[in-house]
Write an enzyme that holds these catalytic residues in place. Structure first.
Site, short mmCIF file in Angstrom:
data_model
loop_
_atom_site.label_atom_id
_atom_site.label_comp_id
_atom_site.label_asym_id
_atom_site.label_seq_id
_atom_site.Cartn_x
_atom_site.Cartn_y
_atom_site.Cartn_z
N ASP A 8 -16.97 73.74 -13.53
CA ASP A 8 -16.01 73.84 -14.64
C ASP A 8 -16.60 74.57 -15.84
OD1 ASP A 8 -13.96 72.46 -13.35
OD2 ASP A 8 -14.57 70.52 -14.12
N LYS A 30 -16.35 72.25 -6.14
CA LYS A 30 -14.94 72.15 -6.54
C LYS A 30 -14.62 73.29 -7.52
CE LYS A 30 -13.01 69.17 -9.57
NZ LYS A 30 -12.01 69.97 -10.30
N ASP A 59 -9.19 73.09 -6.18
CA ASP A 59 -8.48 72.01 -6.87
C ASP A 59 -7.38 72.60 -7.76
OD1 ASP A 59 -7.81 69.62 -8.11
OD2 ASP A 59 -9.55 69.60 -9.42
N LEU A 60 -6.28 73.04 -7.12
CA LEU A 60 -5.20 73.66 -7.90
C LEU A 60 -3.99 72.75 -8.03
CD1 LEU A 60 -5.35 77.39 -6.67
CD2 LEU A 60 -6.48 76.33 -8.62
N LYS A 61 -4.02 71.59 -7.39
CA LYS A 61 -2.97 70.57 -7.55
C LYS A 61 -1.57 71.20 -7.52
CE LYS A 61 -5.91 67.71 -10.54
NZ LYS A 61 -7.01 68.63 -10.88
N ASP A 64 5.49 72.27 -6.79
CA ASP A 64 6.60 73.21 -6.94
C ASP A 64 7.64 72.83 -5.89
OD1 ASP A 64 8.15 75.64 -7.40
OD2 ASP A 64 6.34 76.46 -8.28
N THR A 118 -7.19 60.70 -13.04
CA THR A 118 -8.15 59.70 -13.52
C THR A 118 -8.25 59.65 -15.04
OG1 THR A 118 -9.82 61.36 -13.03
CG2 THR A 118 -9.65 59.54 -11.49
N ARG A 208 -19.35 67.04 -15.43
CA ARG A 208 -20.23 67.06 -16.61
C ARG A 208 -21.58 66.39 -16.43
NH1 ARG A 208 -15.11 65.61 -20.29
NH2 ARG A 208 -14.50 64.86 -18.22
#
Ligand code: C5P
Length: 230
Positions: A8, A30, A59-61, A64, A118, A208
């Site tokens: 990230d 990820k 991880d594009l969730k 649609d 989460t 993190r």
């Protein structure tokens, strides 16, 4: 249990530098919104070139209408990633349409459904879903299992109940893991590695605590060594 590291960081260079430090380990990487929107397919290719054993979780969730989700799922399968996710609240028809479309692929990626993010606490979750996190996560998981998905994204606290309600082989991928009790940041429902293990988590996701560590490589080595002791 297989470790999944969240890439990230703010640039492709920084993410690839982190991945390069972690090259000795066969772990999951990820790739989320930030990285994929900015660096796209080339980034996935660069990761695979760096270590063909890296497994990639996109991880594009997806959320649609079913046909659009299935189109996107097919493009994801063509990218050669190993796992991706959709939102369970997209519903059963979306789940079925996605899984039917992927059935044409000999080696399809694993498909997970997001239950409750989460970062939600109970109050904010109920304001949207009108049920407790535990109730809704279990309901979403049961629906995902019935429609042929491979598992769900949930917090470590729902993992055990979800497996009991579906199958012990139904996968749980859990973000918000603070391996040794590190700072929670914006996550509301965090869990240590030990708790994740006792709740049957298949994929602990750690961002993190690894990329902000003074020595990310050492941190990953420590995590893997604890996981090996379970
Ligand atoms: O830095 P941290 O360990 O909190 O990172 C968790 C990662 O998992 C982030 O990339 C975040 O977007 C992702 N995630 C999450 N909760 C979900 C699904 C994904 O935190 N339900």
């Amino acid at each position: 249990m297989e470790l999944c590291v969240a890439l990230d960081l703010p640039s492709a260079e920084e993410n690839l530098a982190l991945a390069s430090l972690l090259k000795p380990y066969n772990i999951w990487m990820k790739v989320g919104f930030r990285t994929y929107i900015r660096d796209g397919k080339l980034f996935i290719e660069a990761l695979k070139a760096m270590n063909p054993e890296f497994k990639i979780f996109l991880d594009l969730k997806l959320y649609d209408i079913p046909n659009t989700m299935a189109d996107a799922a097919e493009e994801i399968a063509k990218l050669g990633v190993d796992m991706f996710n959709i939102h369970a609240s997209a519903g059963e028809v979306a789940m079925q349409t996605v899984m039917q479309r992927l059935a044409n692929y000999e080696k399809r990626p694993l498909v997970l459904a997001v239950t409750a993010l989460t970062s939600f606490d109970e109050t904010h979750f109920q304001a949207v879903y009108e049920k407790s996190i535990a109730q809704k996560a279990e309901q979403f998981a049961t629906m995902s299992y019935a429609n042929g998905l491979d598992g769900v994204v949930c917090s470590a606290y729902e993992s055990r109940a979800i497996k009991n309600a579906t199958s012990q082989t139904f996968l749980t991928l859990c973000p918000g893991i603070r391996p040794f009790g590190e700072d929670a940041g914006d996550q509301q429902r965090v869990a240590t590695l030990e708790l994740a293990h006792s709740e049957g988590v298949d994929f602990p996701v750690v961002g993190r605590p690894i990329y902000k560590a003074d020595n990310p490589q050492k941190k990953v080595a420590e995590i893997l060594s604890v996981m090996a002791s379970f």
